[in-house]
Design a protein around this motif. Structure first.
Motif, mmCIF file in Angstrom:
data_model
loop_
_atom_site.group_PDB
_atom_site.id
_atom_site.type_symbol
_atom_site.label_atom_id
_atom_site.label_comp_id
_atom_site.label_asym_id
_atom_site.label_seq_id
_atom_site.Cartn_x
_atom_site.Cartn_y
_atom_site.Cartn_z
ATOM 1 N N ASN A 119 -82.862 -33.094 50.531
ATOM 2 C CA ASN A 119 -81.939 -32.462 51.279
ATOM 3 C C ASN A 119 -83.102 -31.038 51.598
ATOM 4 O O ASN A 119 -83.472 -30.382 50.745
ATOM 5 N N PRO A 120 -83.542 -31.024 53.140
ATOM 6 C CA PRO A 120 -84.240 -29.851 53.439
ATOM 7 C C PRO A 120 -83.565 -28.345 53.070
ATOM 8 O O PRO A 120 -84.543 -27.430 53.146
ATOM 9 N N GLY A 150 -73.339 -33.706 53.968
ATOM 10 C CA GLY A 150 -73.340 -34.582 53.000
ATOM 11 C C GLY A 150 -74.485 -35.548 52.767
ATOM 12 O O GLY A 150 -74.973 -35.719 53.813
ATOM 13 N N GLY A 151 -74.834 -36.133 51.536
ATOM 14 C CA GLY A 151 -75.959 -36.931 51.523
ATOM 15 C C GLY A 151 -76.562 -36.634 50.290
ATOM 16 O O GLY A 151 -76.162 -35.978 49.366
ATOM 17 N N PHE A 152 -77.950 -37.323 50.332
ATOM 18 C CA PHE A 152 -78.419 -38.118 51.213
ATOM 19 C C PHE A 152 -78.114 -39.437 50.941
ATOM 20 O O PHE A 152 -77.899 -40.040 50.087
ATOM 21 N N ILE A 181 -78.728 -37.346 55.955
ATOM 22 C CA ILE A 181 -77.831 -36.131 55.833
ATOM 23 C C ILE A 181 -77.198 -36.106 57.107
ATOM 24 O O ILE A 181 -77.317 -36.117 58.312
ATOM 25 N N GLU A 182 -75.575 -35.989 56.942
ATOM 26 C CA GLU A 182 -74.697 -36.026 57.832
ATOM 27 C C GLU A 182 -73.928 -34.898 57.640
ATOM 28 O O GLU A 182 -73.202 -34.776 56.455
ATOM 29 N N ASP A 213 -73.788 -29.565 50.901
ATOM 30 C CA ASP A 213 -74.426 -28.333 50.913
ATOM 31 C C ASP A 213 -73.810 -27.594 52.356
ATOM 32 O O ASP A 213 -73.227 -28.415 53.178
ATOM 33 N N ASN A 214 -74.135 -26.549 52.365
ATOM 34 C CA ASN A 214 -73.728 -25.659 53.615
ATOM 35 C C ASN A 214 -72.270 -26.043 54.060
ATOM 36 O O ASN A 214 -72.100 -26.353 55.250
ATOM 37 N N ILE A 215 -71.438 -25.786 53.115
ATOM 38 C CA ILE A 215 -70.027 -26.065 53.351
ATOM 39 C C ILE A 215 -69.516 -24.815 54.499
ATOM 40 O O ILE A 215 -69.799 -23.784 54.218
#
Length: 253
Positions: A119-120, A150-152, A181-182, A213-215
């Motif tokens: 995840n970047p 979500g992901g990877f 990642i979506e 991530d990033n919710i």
């Protein structure tokens, strides 16, 4: 009497339609600058079940507290994962309906902040075991929309975000449609803030596991969605139609 019954029936349809709201899938670009954002870089790696106040993620007074855990009260690991989640890791096959009122099961496995080389924007939030456990998100106040990266993902349709109301009832769900990642995001389809919490778990085979991530989250003014009707407008339309039908019935007598 027929007119009254017809009108009451149409009114019931209108109010029932409003109370059984579904969801509309949205993208991260639909969330504007007023929406809340949690990146999981706010706390140290290894933090378990992070609990956020508005101040922790840079929100305003009145923005919700956000808590995380393995699943909601009323849910549990499936005793038959081969049937309930074919191909999925048993540790992320979670079944059951949340109870009223929605709350995180304190006996569920921990979530924790972890680094993720896939995840970047690492760090991310994982369930237990790492990248193979459920993640429940609980808001102190109801939200119009919620979404996260979500992901990877290594398989399409493997993982789903599901939204629940405060009483534990299901609102709707969105599964991943691509690998990698979506952003998995949703809003209620009746323009009301009804989402008390969301849940991420496996619904199919996912070879590499998953994390979030990033919710992002917010109210009606924080998310720009085309095609979501105001509840009052919809109800007014149905009631107007009801009156037209009743009036036509009277004229035809």
């Amino acid at each position: 009497m027929i007119k009254q019954t017809l009108f009451s029936g149409l009114l019931l349809i209108a109010t029932t339609s409003l109370s059984q709201a579904g969801i509309i899938k949205v993208d991260d670009s639909d969330f504007n600058s007023g929406a809340g954002v949690i990146t999981f870089s706010e706390f140290a790696l290894g933090t378990t079940n992070p609990a956020y106040t508005a101040a922790d993620y840079g929100g305003d007074a009145g923005d919700p507290d956000v808590n995380f855990g393995g699943w909601f009260n009323g849910q549990s690991l499936s005793a038959n994962p081969l049937i309930d989640c074919p191909g999925a890791a048993a540790s992320a096959c979670i079944v059951g309906n949340p109870t009223n009122s929605l709350g995180i099961d304190t006996n569920s496995p921990n979530t924790f902040i972890v680094g993720d080389g896939s995840n970047p924007t690492s760090p991310v939030l994982s369930g237990t075991p790492t990248f193979n456990g459920g993640i429940a998100v609980l808001f102190s106040t109801d939200q119009f929309g919620v979404g996260f990266d979500g992901g990877f993902f290594n398989a399409v349709g493997s993982t789903a975000i599901t939204a629940f109301a405060r009483d534990g009832s299901l609102i709707g769900s969105v599964a991943n449609t691509v690998t990698g990642i979506e952003f998995l995001g949703l809003v209620t389809d009746d323009n009301t803030a009804r989402i008390a919490g969301v849940f991420l778990d496996l619904v199919g085979a996912e070879p590499a596991g998953f994390a979030i991530d990033n919710i992002r989250f917010g109210g009606v003014n924080d998310i720009n969605v085309v095609g979501v009707s105001e509840p009052s407008t919809y109800l007014g339309f149905v009631l107007a139609l009801s009156l037209m039908v009743v009036r036509r019935n009277s004229l035809n007598k």
